[in-house]
Design a protein around this motif. Structure first.
Motif, short mmCIF file in Angstrom:
data_model
loop_
_atom_site.label_atom_id
_atom_site.label_comp_id
_atom_site.label_asym_id
_atom_site.label_seq_id
_atom_site.Cartn_x
_atom_site.Cartn_y
_atom_site.Cartn_z
N MET A 1 0.84 -1.08 0.16
CA MET A 1 0.04 -0.03 0.14
C MET A 1 0.84 1.24 0.01
O MET A 1 2.00 1.34 0.82
CB MET A 1 -0.79 0.04 1.22
CG MET A 1 -1.65 1.26 1.49
SD MET A 1 -3.06 1.09 2.83
CE MET A 1 -2.95 2.65 3.10
N SER A 2 0.66 2.16 -0.74
CA SER A 2 1.43 3.42 -1.06
C SER A 2 0.50 4.60 -0.34
O SER A 2 -0.84 4.60 -0.55
CB SER A 2 1.60 3.72 -2.43
OG SER A 2 2.61 4.77 -2.46
N ILE A 3 1.06 5.15 0.45
CA ILE A 3 0.39 6.52 0.91
C ILE A 3 0.72 8.05 0.19
O ILE A 3 1.97 8.09 0.02
CB ILE A 3 0.88 6.49 2.63
CG1 ILE A 3 0.60 5.34 3.38
CG2 ILE A 3 0.26 7.78 3.31
CD1 ILE A 3 1.04 4.76 4.20
N HIS A 4 -0.27 8.60 0.18
CA HIS A 4 0.10 10.01 -0.58
C HIS A 4 1.09 10.96 0.28
O HIS A 4 0.70 11.12 1.49
CB HIS A 4 -1.06 10.51 -1.03
CG HIS A 4 -1.04 11.65 -2.07
ND1 HIS A 4 -0.45 12.82 -2.02
CD2 HIS A 4 -1.16 11.61 -3.46
CE1 HIS A 4 -0.39 13.51 -3.14
NE2 HIS A 4 -0.58 12.85 -3.96
N GLY A 5 1.92 11.69 -0.20
CA GLY A 5 2.58 12.62 0.57
C GLY A 5 1.62 13.77 1.20
O GLY A 5 1.93 14.18 2.20
N HIS A 6 0.32 13.93 0.83
CA HIS A 6 -0.64 15.06 1.44
C HIS A 6 -0.74 14.45 2.67
O HIS A 6 -1.03 15.04 3.65
CB HIS A 6 -1.62 15.01 0.57
CG HIS A 6 -1.52 15.75 -0.95
ND1 HIS A 6 -2.50 15.82 -1.71
CD2 HIS A 6 -0.71 16.47 -1.55
CE1 HIS A 6 -2.07 16.62 -2.80
NE2 HIS A 6 -0.66 16.86 -2.60
N ASP A 7 -0.88 13.12 2.85
CA ASP A 7 -1.26 12.60 4.24
C ASP A 7 -0.22 12.77 5.22
O ASP A 7 -0.69 13.21 6.35
CB ASP A 7 -1.37 11.02 4.13
CG ASP A 7 -2.57 10.61 3.30
OD1 ASP A 7 -3.59 11.41 3.32
OD2 ASP A 7 -2.72 9.43 2.88
N VAL A 8 0.86 13.11 4.79
CA VAL A 8 2.27 13.38 5.51
C VAL A 8 2.00 14.66 6.04
O VAL A 8 1.99 15.17 7.12
CB VAL A 8 3.36 12.87 5.22
CG1 VAL A 8 4.61 13.42 5.84
CG2 VAL A 8 3.66 11.50 5.04
N LEU A 9 1.61 15.67 4.84
CA LEU A 9 1.91 16.92 5.19
C LEU A 9 0.60 17.44 6.03
O LEU A 9 0.54 18.30 7.02
CB LEU A 9 1.48 17.75 3.74
CG LEU A 9 2.83 17.90 2.88
CD1 LEU A 9 2.49 18.44 1.48
CD2 LEU A 9 3.86 18.51 3.90
N ASN A 10 -0.66 16.82 5.81
CA ASN A 10 -1.48 17.00 6.69
C ASN A 10 -1.40 16.41 8.28
O ASN A 10 -1.86 16.96 9.14
CB ASN A 10 -2.85 16.28 6.33
CG ASN A 10 -3.69 16.92 5.10
OD1 ASN A 10 -3.66 17.98 5.21
ND2 ASN A 10 -4.07 16.03 4.21
N MET A 11 -0.71 15.34 8.47
CA MET A 11 -0.36 14.96 9.66
C MET A 11 0.63 15.99 10.41
O MET A 11 0.24 16.45 11.56
CB MET A 11 0.60 13.48 9.78
CG MET A 11 1.18 12.99 10.94
SD MET A 11 2.60 11.80 10.73
CE MET A 11 4.14 12.89 10.15
N MET A 12 1.39 16.74 9.51
CA MET A 12 2.37 17.55 10.04
C MET A 12 1.48 18.78 10.61
O MET A 12 1.41 19.31 11.72
CB MET A 12 3.23 18.25 9.08
CG MET A 12 4.31 17.29 8.85
SD MET A 12 5.44 17.91 7.37
CE MET A 12 6.27 19.07 8.19
N ILE A 13 0.41 19.22 9.79
CA ILE A 13 -0.29 20.54 10.33
C ILE A 13 -1.32 19.80 11.54
O ILE A 13 -1.16 20.61 12.33
CB ILE A 13 -1.27 20.72 9.02
CG1 ILE A 13 -0.65 21.29 7.88
CG2 ILE A 13 -2.43 21.61 9.60
CD1 ILE A 13 -1.44 21.29 6.30
N GLU A 14 -1.75 18.84 11.44
CA GLU A 14 -2.43 18.50 12.54
C GLU A 14 -1.80 18.36 14.01
O GLU A 14 -2.45 18.70 14.99
CB GLU A 14 -3.24 17.14 12.33
CG GLU A 14 -4.37 17.10 11.66
CD GLU A 14 -4.56 15.65 10.63
OE1 GLU A 14 -4.28 14.52 11.51
OE2 GLU A 14 -5.48 15.75 9.93
#
Length: 78
Positions: A1-14
């Motif tokens: 499974m591949s995770i989109h980089g946006h998920d990492v950026l959203n994790m950082m923001i949250e």
């Protein structure tokens, strides 16, 4: 499974946390697992460290006093 980089950026923001490259890789491993692979709109099959370098090269991070963060404006919407 591949995770989109946006998920990492959203994790950082949250999180509201300022990261270094190393602490961000560690946070990615903690959240998504050490074997997770990541993709973006233009790259695939990246490790967490490769994703962090990729995002840094594309100026997705905002420098801060003790590292860097990001902002919703840094997330592409296509």
């Amino acid at each position: 499974m591949s995770i989109h980089g946006h998920d990492v950026l959203n994790m950082m923001i949250e999180s509201g946390v300022q990261y270094t490259e190393q602490s961000l890789v560690e946070a990615i491993h903690a959240r998504f697992g050490e074997t997770a692979r990541f993709h973006t709109c233009s790259a695939a099959e990246m490790t967490a460290a490769e994703l962090v370098a990729f995002l840094a090269a594309r100026v997705k991070f905002i420098p801060a006093a003790s590292g860097f963060s990001t902002h919703e404006s840094k997330i592409c919407r296509h």
